[in-house]
Design an enzyme around this catalytic site. Structure first.
Site, PDB file in Angstrom:
ATOM      1  N   ARG A   1      -3.151  -2.061   2.356  1.00  0.00           N
ATOM      2  CA  ARG A   1      -3.167  -1.337   1.149  1.00  0.00           C
ATOM      3  C   ARG A   1      -4.861  -1.347   0.683  1.00  0.00           C
ATOM      4  O   ARG A   1      -5.814  -2.179   0.772  1.00  0.00           O
ATOM      5  CB  ARG A   1      -2.600  -1.896  -0.042  1.00  0.00           C
TER       6      ARG A   1
ATOM      7  N   HIS B   1      -4.376   7.005   6.257  1.00  0.00           N
ATOM      8  CA  HIS B   1      -3.318   5.969   5.700  1.00  0.00           C
ATOM      9  C   HIS B   1      -2.075   6.789   6.774  1.00  0.00           C
ATOM     10  O   HIS B   1      -0.981   6.896   6.190  1.00  0.00           O
ATOM     11  CB  HIS B   1      -2.642   6.362   4.441  1.00  0.00           C
TER      12      HIS B   1
HETATM   13  P1  NDP Z   1       6.282  -8.268   5.169  1.00  0.00           P
HETATM   14  O1  NDP Z   1       6.716  -8.320   3.732  1.00  0.00           O
HETATM   15  O2  NDP Z   1       7.061  -8.288   6.317  1.00  0.00           O
HETATM   16  O3  NDP Z   1       4.966  -9.280   5.412  1.00  0.00           O
HETATM   17  C1  NDP Z   1       3.904  -9.735   4.276  1.00  0.00           C
HETATM   18  C2  NDP Z   1       3.470 -10.895   4.833  1.00  0.00           C
HETATM   19  O4  NDP Z   1       2.178 -10.935   3.845  1.00  0.00           O
HETATM   20  C3  NDP Z   1       4.083 -12.119   5.095  1.00  0.00           C
HETATM   21  O5  NDP Z   1       3.594 -12.875   6.199  1.00  0.00           O
HETATM   22  C4  NDP Z   1       3.542 -12.867   3.709  1.00  0.00           C
HETATM   23  O6  NDP Z   1       3.584 -14.239   3.899  1.00  0.00           O
HETATM   24  C5  NDP Z   1       1.985 -12.358   3.603  1.00  0.00           C
HETATM   25  N1  NDP Z   1       1.598 -12.582   2.199  1.00  0.00           N
HETATM   26  C6  NDP Z   1       2.081 -12.039   1.262  1.00  0.00           C
HETATM   27  N2  NDP Z   1       1.197 -12.327   0.058  1.00  0.00           N
HETATM   28  C7  NDP Z   1       0.429 -13.322   0.499  1.00  0.00           C
HETATM   29  C8  NDP Z   1      -0.657 -14.088   0.137  1.00  0.00           C
HETATM   30  N3  NDP Z   1      -0.764 -14.041  -1.336  1.00  0.00           N
HETATM   31  N4  NDP Z   1      -1.084 -14.811   0.924  1.00  0.00           N
HETATM   32  C9  NDP Z   1      -1.107 -15.084   2.018  1.00  0.00           C
HETATM   33  N5  NDP Z   1      -0.178 -14.152   2.767  1.00  0.00           N
HETATM   34  C10 NDP Z   1       0.743 -13.568   2.051  1.00  0.00           C
HETATM   35  O7  NDP Z   1       5.587  -6.849   5.280  1.00  0.00           O
HETATM   36  P2  NDP Z   1       5.134  -5.967   6.222  1.00  0.00           P
HETATM   37  O8  NDP Z   1       4.789  -6.744   7.649  1.00  0.00           O
HETATM   38  O9  NDP Z   1       6.641  -5.302   6.674  1.00  0.00           O
HETATM   39  O10 NDP Z   1       4.227  -4.920   5.911  1.00  0.00           O
HETATM   40  C11 NDP Z   1       2.813  -5.481   5.284  1.00  0.00           C
HETATM   41  C12 NDP Z   1       2.246  -4.284   4.791  1.00  0.00           C
HETATM   42  O11 NDP Z   1       1.646  -3.354   5.509  1.00  0.00           O
HETATM   43  C13 NDP Z   1       3.128  -3.773   3.678  1.00  0.00           C
HETATM   44  O12 NDP Z   1       3.658  -4.333   2.579  1.00  0.00           O
HETATM   45  C14 NDP Z   1       2.180  -2.393   3.400  1.00  0.00           C
HETATM   46  O13 NDP Z   1       1.265  -2.615   2.490  1.00  0.00           O
HETATM   47  C15 NDP Z   1       1.291  -2.166   4.896  1.00  0.00           C
HETATM   48  N6  NDP Z   1       1.878  -1.060   5.743  1.00  0.00           N
HETATM   49  C16 NDP Z   1       0.904   0.121   5.690  1.00  0.00           C
HETATM   50  C17 NDP Z   1       1.410   1.193   6.445  1.00  0.00           C
HETATM   51  C18 NDP Z   1       0.118   1.982   6.919  1.00  0.00           C
HETATM   52  O14 NDP Z   1       0.698   2.934   7.341  1.00  0.00           O
HETATM   53  N7  NDP Z   1      -1.067   1.704   6.656  1.00  0.00           N
HETATM   54  C19 NDP Z   1       2.707   1.046   7.237  1.00  0.00           C
HETATM   55  C20 NDP Z   1       3.330   0.002   7.000  1.00  0.00           C
HETATM   56  C21 NDP Z   1       3.270  -1.094   6.046  1.00  0.00           C
HETATM   57  P3  NDP Z   1       4.978 -15.100   4.018  1.00  0.00           P
HETATM   58  O15 NDP Z   1       5.473 -14.773   5.562  1.00  0.00           O
HETATM   59  O16 NDP Z   1       4.692 -16.418   3.573  1.00  0.00           O
HETATM   60  O17 NDP Z   1       5.971 -14.489   3.065  1.00  0.00           O
HETATM   61  C1  OXD Z   2       4.156   1.755   4.159  1.00  0.00           C
HETATM   62  C2  OXD Z   2       2.979   2.856   4.426  1.00  0.00           C
HETATM   63  O1  OXD Z   2       4.146   1.077   3.363  1.00  0.00           O
HETATM   64  O2  OXD Z   2       3.138   3.978   5.032  1.00  0.00           O
HETATM   65  O3  OXD Z   2       5.076   2.030   4.900  1.00  0.00           O
HETATM   66  O4  OXD Z   2       2.084   2.606   3.728  1.00  0.00           O
END
Ligand code: NDP
Ligand code: OXD
Length: 313
Positions: free
Chosen positions: A228, A276
């Site tokens: 993000r 994005h």
């Molecule tokens: P998940 O919820 O599966 O994974 C999130 C990961 O982030 C987990 O490993 C979590 O740790 C880690 N995390 C969260 N908070 C912290 C912290 N404070 N310190 C360290 N690690 C942390 O999410 P996804 O993998 O499905 O998606 C991740 C992000 O990707 C989404 O939230 C979105 O913002 C972004 N995204 C962007 C897209 C784009 O087109 N640009 C498309 C899709 C997603 P833990 O394993 O310990 O819980």
């Molecule tokens: C998502 C994105 O969160 O597209 O899936 O940013």
């Protein structure tokens, strides 16, 4: 018959409506906000960036489906009903992200900006990039996107490090966790990839101080952010690129979207910019996923991928 409300900002809504209606048949009545004839008795809401306060007017919601993986915008709605929030986890979304991450890791390792400049000047010169097996890629966020990207990077020959909130083991990945693991993770990372959800803890995490801690051998560091925009400090990225702290950046997300025309990131010779769309939500793939969750739920099975509102993801 259940009633489904679509409320969509930022994606083209009609293709979602058509797809929902085509796959629902007579099972569900599907309406697209604001064309809802004053109805408030919807069972499910399927939303992307709905304006804050909108969903409070639908007291019968059994679940709220977010049409993407990240729920930061939705959870910032102080009047969000208490129904479970379900985020998208789908192979189509995941594989798009893997493609983006692996492609950009290669672009930085193989110095494609430099070869682009050489091409303009008709210069034939090989810069002998170090073996991929010596270039560490560090993934911040080891959830669905991070773990799938790790597999793609490993298949490309890069050693992969991962950083998560809680301690965990991921096969083939050297894992770090929490505040206490961040320093050691950064010190070993050449290409940093951010796939973190936006929460109060991750806001502004990609700043100059963090870039300074990245490893500088065998290549100068690069950053890739597809998490993000709120996680990055764009003035610090420009500063780090200009003083050599960073050799390059790939940015898919921005503090303000669309990226303002005045941003110094536009046209920067060391920056790849995408709008994005690292992993775009595509109704052709995702609607079937949501409808099958609704069907399972109506048949008494639990919802999957329910967001933990306290953690914020
Ligand atoms: P998940 O919820 O599966 O994974 C999130 C990961 O982030 C987990 O490993 C979590 O740790 C880690 N995390 C969260 N908070 C912290 C912290 N404070 N310190 C360290 N690690 C942390 O999410 P996804 O993998 O499905 O998606 C991740 C992000 O990707 C989404 O939230 C979105 O913002 C972004 N995204 C962007 C897209 C784009 O087109 N640009 C498309 C899709 C997603 P833990 O394993 O310990 O819980
Ligand atoms: C998502 C994105 O969160 O597209 O899936 O940013």
């Amino acid at each position: 018959m259940s009633k489904i409300l679509l409320a969509i900002e930022g994606f083209e809504p009609l293709s979602w409506l058509e797809r929902f209606r085509a796959l629902s048949g007579a099972k569900h009545e599907v309406k697209l906000w604001p064309d809802i004839d004053g109805a408030s008795d919807f069972d499910y809401a399927c939303v992307w960036r709905p304006w804050h306060g909108l969903l409070k007017d639908f007291p019968k919601l059994k679940a709220i489906f977010n049409l993407g993986a990240g729920v930061d915008h939705l959870l910032q709605d102080e009047k969000l009903p208490s129904a479970p929030v379900v985020r998208i986890v789908d192979p189509d979304l995941t594989i798009r992200m893997v493609g983006y991450v692996v492609m950009h890791a290669h672009l930085h390792h193989r110095q494609m900006k430099l070869y682009g400049e050489q091409s303009e000047e008709r210069i034939w010169k090989d810069h002998n990039e170090p073996p991929p097996g010596t270039v560490n890629v560090g993934l911040m966020g080891m959830g669905v996107m991070g773990q799938a990207s790790a597999k793609g990077l490993i298949a490309s020959g890069f050693p992969v490090l991962g950083w998560s909130r809680a301690k965990k083991d991921v096969p083939g990945v050297e894992m770090f966790s929490g505040e206490e693991g961040l320093k050691a993770f950064l010190a070993r990372t050449n290409i940093l990839v951010c796939l973190l959800p936006l929460t109060p803890e991750t806001k502004g995490i990609l700043d100059y101080n963090l870039f300074k801690q990245l490893a500088r051998e065998p290549i100068l560091p690069a950053v890739i952010n597809a998490g993000r925009g709120g996680e990055q400090v764009e003035d610090d990225i420009v500063r780090a690129l200009e003083d050599g702290t960073l050799a390059g950046a790939s940015l898919d997300v921005f503090e303000k979207e669309p990226l303002p025309a005045a941003s110094r990131l536009w046209g920067h010779p060391k920056v790849y910019i995408t709008p994005h769309n690292a992993a775009s939500s595509d109704p052709r793939a995702l609607v079937a996923n949501i409808l099958s969750q609704i069907e399972n739920f109506e048949n008494g099975r639990p919802l999957e991928n329910v967001v933990d509102r306290k953690l914020g993801y």
